[in-house]
Design an enzyme around this catalytic site. Structure first.
Site, PDB file in Angstrom:
ATOM      1  N   SER A  80     -11.308 103.792  46.140  1.00  0.00           N
ATOM      2  CA  SER A  80     -11.126 102.326  46.067  1.00  0.00           C
ATOM      3  C   SER A  80     -12.541 101.751  46.344  1.00  0.00           C
ATOM      4  O   SER A  80     -13.220 101.734  45.498  1.00  0.00           O
ATOM      5  CB  SER A  80     -10.086 101.916  47.067  1.00  0.00           C
ATOM      6  OG  SER A  80      -9.570 100.590  46.976  1.00  0.00           O
ATOM      7  N   GLU A  85      -9.678 103.047  37.360  1.00  0.00           N
ATOM      8  CA  GLU A  85      -8.480 102.956  37.998  1.00  0.00           C
ATOM      9  C   GLU A  85      -8.290 101.368  38.688  1.00  0.00           C
ATOM     10  O   GLU A  85      -9.316 100.874  39.025  1.00  0.00           O
ATOM     11  CB  GLU A  85      -7.902 103.907  39.024  1.00  0.00           C
ATOM     12  CG  GLU A  85      -8.812 104.097  39.945  1.00  0.00           C
ATOM     13  CD  GLU A  85      -8.477 103.154  41.228  1.00  0.00           C
ATOM     14  OE1 GLU A  85      -7.375 102.761  41.415  1.00  0.00           O
ATOM     15  OE2 GLU A  85      -9.128 103.149  41.866  1.00  0.00           O
ATOM     16  N   HIS A 136      -4.552 104.826  43.036  1.00  0.00           N
ATOM     17  CA  HIS A 136      -4.003 104.843  44.363  1.00  0.00           C
ATOM     18  C   HIS A 136      -2.737 105.219  44.857  1.00  0.00           C
ATOM     19  O   HIS A 136      -1.599 104.834  44.591  1.00  0.00           O
ATOM     20  CB  HIS A 136      -4.118 103.139  45.013  1.00  0.00           C
ATOM     21  CG  HIS A 136      -5.059 102.321  45.240  1.00  0.00           C
ATOM     22  ND1 HIS A 136      -6.059 102.179  44.193  1.00  0.00           N
ATOM     23  CD2 HIS A 136      -5.625 101.899  46.279  1.00  0.00           C
ATOM     24  CE1 HIS A 136      -7.002 101.481  44.699  1.00  0.00           C
ATOM     25  NE2 HIS A 136      -6.681 101.498  45.757  1.00  0.00           N
TER      26      HIS A 136
END
Length: 347
Positions: free
Chosen positions: A141, A247, A317
């Site tokens: 992330s 992502e 995630h």
């Protein structure tokens, strides 16, 4: 447990080593540098390079996870600090990383969480120090900025993988151990989860081939929002010849389109060997009438590249979370939706 129980004198010594606010020059394809494999009993430094942790219990959970891996936890001095939504000032967060890379008793670094703030500390890191003391650095992330920035400046293989607060179930922990402790050259493919295990067809994590084929190249990537935020800086690695994966989470589709457009206009897609799009949880059109679908956006941006490419990879995630070696060579198959490491990422 109180964090002072895990602070050794070495964690504090040299804490201000290398603090600077002068951006380094971009480095063209630095020599690949691998960290040493982990061994039971090694010390892992728990850091907070981005968002603040507000509850001691969360830190205690991470400490227990590290112990469960057979490692010794050491908490960074500013791990529970706060500066608004950040875990301390930029200088404090960077000082923790510099100190832990400088400490010879620490073998690996892992954040408590992501959130936001990693990119802010990139100008304060001592890249010469990091290059001379290669260690395992793992996260995902917002930590994408650290993983890519450190690799771009030092050549160090970094790892897109779990934070301290991820689930750490066996289907995540076992591959983590195989990669980082045993030095396995792993093959990654989407799992069949839950009810899909005994169905005739797969309903979660389905592969959608954009352009079939196989390709080899070094693996780079991470969170799309974070990658788009460091494009054009000396912390974005050279992507020509690479396999790029992306992502995201909770983004409107027009924003995904805008960020992919930014990467395209900045030349990030030029010369790619392959492309992977992972999961984009809660990325939908919402109330936008007539929105493009994610599938259509990826077709628009990726299909013209005429390189092996697919979407739906189990990256993002999600649980279980893969531990992917950034900078390490891989072979991908866009029809099967697989990533095969070509060599160990530690050594």
């Amino acid at each position: 447990m109180r964090r002072r129980q895990f602070l050794g004198s070495g964690a504090i010594a040299g804490i201000t080593v290398g603090l600077t606010h002068s951006p380094p020059q971009a480095r063209a394809n630095p020599t690949l540098l691998k960290p040493a494999p982990l061994r039971p009993g090694d010390t892992l430094g728990i850091i907070s390079p981005a968002g603040a942790t507000f509850q001691q219990e969360e830190l205690d959970i991470v400490v227990d996870a590290v112990r469960g891996l057979g490692l010794v936890p050491r908490v960074a001095p500013h791990a529970m600090s706060r500066y608004g939504y950040l875990a301390g000032t930029d200088e404090e967060r960077a000082a923790d990383l510099n100190a832990f890379f400088a400490d010879p008793t620490i073998t690996a670094l892992m954040p408590i969480r992501g959130d936001w703030g990693s990119a802010r500390i990139l100008p304060y890191l001592n890249y010469d120090l990091i290059r001379q003391n290669p260690k395992v650095l793992v996260g995902f992330s917002d930590i994408t900025a650290l993983l890519l920035g450190i690799h771009a400046q030092t050549g160090l293989v970094t790892f897109h993988g779990p934070h301290g607060l991820t689930a750490w179930r066996p289907d995540q922990t076992q591959p983590f151990r195989q990669l980082l402790f045993e030095g396995a050259a792993q093959r990654f493919e989407n799992p069949r989860l839950g009810e899909d295990a005994d169905r005739l067809m797969q309903t979660r994590g389905r592969i959608q081939t954009i352009t079939p084929g196989q390709a080899t190249g070094k693996l780079l990537g991470g969170n799309l929002s974070v990658v788009s935020g460091i494009v054009g800086s000396p912390y974005m690695p050279e992507t020509a010849g690479a396999i790029l994966f992306l992502e995201d989470l909770g983004e409107s589709l027009y924003r995904v389109d805008r960020m992919l457009t930014q990467l395209k206009l900045a030349g990030v897609f030029d010369g790619l060997a392959g492309f992977i799009f992972g999961q984009c949880a809660r990325c939908g059109p919402g109330q936008d009438y007539g929105s493009l679908t994610l599938e259509e956006i990826l077709q628009d941006h990726v299909q013209p590249l005429s390189i092996p490419a697919w979407s739906g990879a189990w990256i993002g995630h999600v649980e279980p979370m893969w531990t992917l070696p950034l900078g390490s060579p891989v072979r991908v198959d866009a029809t099967a939706g697989t990533i095969q490491m070509m060599e160990p990422a530690v050594g």
